[in-house]
Design an enzyme around this catalytic site. Structure first.
Site, PDB file in Angstrom:
ATOM      1  N   GLY A   7      -5.182   1.043   0.570  1.00  0.00           N
ATOM      2  CA  GLY A   7      -5.804   2.135  -0.168  1.00  0.00           C
ATOM      3  C   GLY A   7      -7.145   2.499   0.470  1.00  0.00           C
ATOM      4  CE  LYS A  52      -6.109   0.629  -9.022  1.00  0.00           C
ATOM      5  NZ  LYS A  52      -7.414   0.065  -8.918  1.00  0.00           N
ATOM      6  CD  GLN A  77     -15.705   4.358  -8.339  1.00  0.00           C
ATOM      7  OE1 GLN A  77     -16.055   3.289  -8.807  1.00  0.00           O
ATOM      8  NE2 GLN A  77     -15.117   4.441  -7.163  1.00  0.00           N
ATOM      9  CB  VAL A  96      -2.427   3.753  -0.933  1.00  0.00           C
ATOM     10  CG1 VAL A  96      -1.373   3.102  -0.039  1.00  0.00           C
ATOM     11  CG2 VAL A  96      -3.155   4.853  -0.171  1.00  0.00           C
ATOM     12  NE  ARG A 103      20.752   1.304   8.794  1.00  0.00           N
ATOM     13  CZ  ARG A 103      21.675   0.560   8.195  1.00  0.00           C
ATOM     14  NH1 ARG A 103      22.358  -0.336   8.875  1.00  0.00           N
ATOM     15  NH2 ARG A 103      21.928   0.706   6.904  1.00  0.00           N
TER      16      ARG A 103
HETATM   17  O1  PAF Z   1     -14.732   1.919  -5.901  1.00  0.00           O
HETATM   18  C1  PAF Z   1     -15.425   0.977  -5.496  1.00  0.00           C
HETATM   19  O2  PAF Z   1     -14.990   0.133  -4.709  1.00  0.00           O
HETATM   20  C2  PAF Z   1     -16.849   0.854  -6.001  1.00  0.00           C
HETATM   21  O3  PAF Z   1     -16.943   1.195  -7.334  1.00  0.00           O
HETATM   22  C3  PAF Z   1     -17.859   1.636  -5.143  1.00  0.00           C
HETATM   23  C4  PAF Z   1     -17.600   3.128  -5.187  1.00  0.00           C
HETATM   24  C5  PAF Z   1     -17.823   1.147  -3.728  1.00  0.00           C
HETATM   25  C6  PAF Z   1     -19.264   1.411  -5.696  1.00  0.00           C
HETATM   26  O4  PAF Z   1     -19.582   0.066  -5.666  1.00  0.00           O
END
Ligand code: PAF
Length: 556
Positions: free
Chosen positions: A39, A152, A156, A179, A308
């Site tokens: 991912g 995913k 965020q 992914v 194949r």
């Molecule tokens: O998605 C992540 O791995 C984390 O939340 C990030 C964006 C690197 C911030 O620490």
């Protein structure tokens, strides 16, 4: 590619990036917490494609972990990550210490109100403020043209977009689709916490999203109905605890009551000690399925790649006796009296779809091939509320006869079976699932070639891959099939296991002529089937030929 340069301080990072900028290079950035999986690597690949200089950061950010969360045990392996990044091409690997990012006396806080409190925010207070803080600091340090985040972590992504827009930062935020492992499980560093058994249970998050998508495409608009079924599936599959299932507006993350436009379906659940999240976007107007109500429906599996075959022609359109294979299957189904036919298409979608539509066959699209069980699941929008029998036939078995299909349905109805499936005695059973029976010849189970013992491999009665299911129990059983096999695929015989376990009647019917169910996977198979067809044409009397939907190609 060269091993990426590790940089540990913001000052050094800035001077490296200044150098790249003064050489006129564009800068792309992928922030991570390390222990990279495919991912993350996909984010880096996309960054590599779009930008001249690729910067990746690895920092396990303490401020986004709550008390009692997995900060201490979060997996870390810089050497491994560095090697993986080398393969893709990363120019600068920024690996700061906690002191570098949060020096003594650090007091600043940032946060995106309202959005931070929705979904995961209810269960991880302070988490998104911690994410915003570190992402802002990293963006200010790197000042990239573009930064890449995985879908995913959808919440965020939405929060970061809001923050970047609210603060007027000049960076393009790109969301990259999730992914998935072959069985659909979203890739996550936290999958590492799962035991073998838990790994199988964890796929239920993906399955619950798949269920929601199919219900929406089937026309279900009530979010509460969809969420109830998702929770039931998660619980029945054995998850430890469901934090939430949600159907939300893709931008505001507000709950929706009715699914009338594009939405995001999200789930968070505990499997053992791992808290897993996943989500998908669904557009309710993607398909307008015709609804079948009663009687018999035939499902043709026509999505396979046929790698194949080494041919540009989609496998099911390869011709046998002057007709595409799948047309022979359609002819046999129609001659058996079935009028409601839906085919699952995948590889060579456009060609296969337009060919089948000309034959009056409906189609559904299986975007990623995850096994025969998963293929049949895709027909759910057509079979929602359908009360009858579902006959499944492979699109690459061109010698199938209508009588075989008819007999299977007649036996199924007469004996009130939950599942009736065809078996055949093969001179060479290699590659087929074997039919295991007890001393009284009663059916016990199907064992796939790869799982068969030496004794089982000697069995010549095989699963012919033609099934008749009672529709009511089919879809619930399909959702309970697991993919704990070498190919990590959802196989249709898994439904037999699920239905038999619930006491449903399962009956195998032996077909007389095994050549009818020979499948085509290689150019050699195609040659053999063509030869058998030609021989059959020579030996059959004209009346039977017509009954079987087999027509001699007109000359000239
Ligand atoms: O998605 C992540 O791995 C984390 O939340 C990030 C964006 C690197 C911030 O620490």
């Amino acid at each position: 590619m060269k091993i990426p340069k590790i940089i540990r301080t913001i000052n050094r990072l800035r001077s490296e990036i200044d150098r790249a900028r003064s050489a006129g290079r564009t800068v792309g950035f992928v922030p991570t917490m390390g222990y990279l999986h495919d991912g993350h690597l996909e984010l880096v690949r996309q960054c590599r494609r779009r930008c001249d200089t690729v910067v990746v950061s690895i920092f396990v950010n303490p401020k986004q972990f709550g008390p009692g969360e997995d900060l201490e045990r979060y997996p870390r392996d810089l050497d491994r990550d560095r090697k993986l990044l080398r393969e893709i091409g990363c120019d600068i690997l920024f690996v700061p210490s906690v002191e570098e990012m949060y020096p003594q006396g650090f007091r600043t806080a940032v946060g995106v109100e309202v959005l931070r409190d929705r979904l995961c925010g209810n269960f991880r207070p302070g988490h998104f403020d911690g994410v915003c803080l570190i992402v802002l600091k990293l963006l200010l340090a790197v000042m990239p043209d573009v930064a890449f985040f995985g879908e995913k972590d959808y919440q965020q992504l939405v929060i970061i977009r809001r923050m970047v827009s609210d603060l007027g930062l000049q960076v393009d935020i790109v969301g990259v689709p999730t992914v998935r492992e072959k069985d659909g499980l979203a890739m996550s560093s936290r999958n590492l916490y799962l035991t073998h058994e838990e790994r199988a249970v964890a796929t239920s998050l993906y399955k619950s999203l798949e269920l929601a998508r199919l219900m929406i495409l089937a026309g279900e608009r009530r979010a509460s109905r969809i969420k109830d079924r998702m929770v039931k599936l998660l619980v029945d599959s054995g998850v430890t605890k469901v934090d939430y299932v949600a159907i939300v507006d893709p931008e505001t993350l507000e709950d929706v009551t009715y699914v009338n436009s594009r939405i995001r379906v999200a789930v968070a659940a505990w499997v053992g000690k791992a808290r897993l999240i996943d989500n998908i976007g669904v557009d309710p107007v993607e398909i307008q399925p015709k609804r079948y109500r009663r009687g018999n429906v035939a499902v043709i599996l026509a999505a396979g790649e046929g790698k194949r075959m080494r041919s540009r022609v989609p496998k099911v359109l390869q011709s046998v006796g002057g007709k595409p294979m799948v047309q022979r299957v359609v002819d046999a189904i129609k001659a058996a009296g079935l009028k409601q036919i839906v085919a699952v298409v995948g590889h060579g979608r456009k060609k296969v779809e337009s060919f089948l539509q000309r034959l009056g066959v409906d189609t559904v699209y299986q975007e990623v091939q995850r096994g025969t069980g998963h293929a049949v699941l895709q027909t759910y929008p057509y079979l929602f509320n359908f009360n009858g029998n579902v006959v499944v036939v492979s699109g690459d078995t061109p010698l199938i006869g209508s009588e075989t299909i008819r007999n299977l349905i007649d036996t199924h109805v007469k004996r009130a079976n939950a599942i009736t499936f065809a078996t055949a005695v093969m001179p060479n059973p290699h590659g087929y699932g074997r039919v295991v029976r007890d001393a009284d010849k009663r059916f016990l189970m199907i064992v796939e070639e790869k799982d068969a013992s030496r004794e089982e491999k000697a069995i010549r009665e095989v699963n012919a891959g033609i099934y008749c299911f009672r529709s009511r129990s089919l879809f619930d059983a399909l959702l309970m099939v697991d993919a704990s096999n070498v190919q990590m695929e959802y196989y249709l015989p898994g439904v037999i296991v699920a239905i038999k376990a619930r006491g449903g009647r399962v009956e195998p019917v032996v077909i007389k002529d095994y050549t009818e169910v020979l499948g085509v996977n290689t150019p050699e198979d195609l040659k053999a089937v063509r030869a058998l067809y030609a021989r059959r044409l020579r030996s059959e009397d004209p009346k039977r030929r017509l009954e079987n939907g087999v027509h001699r190609k007109r000359r000239g």
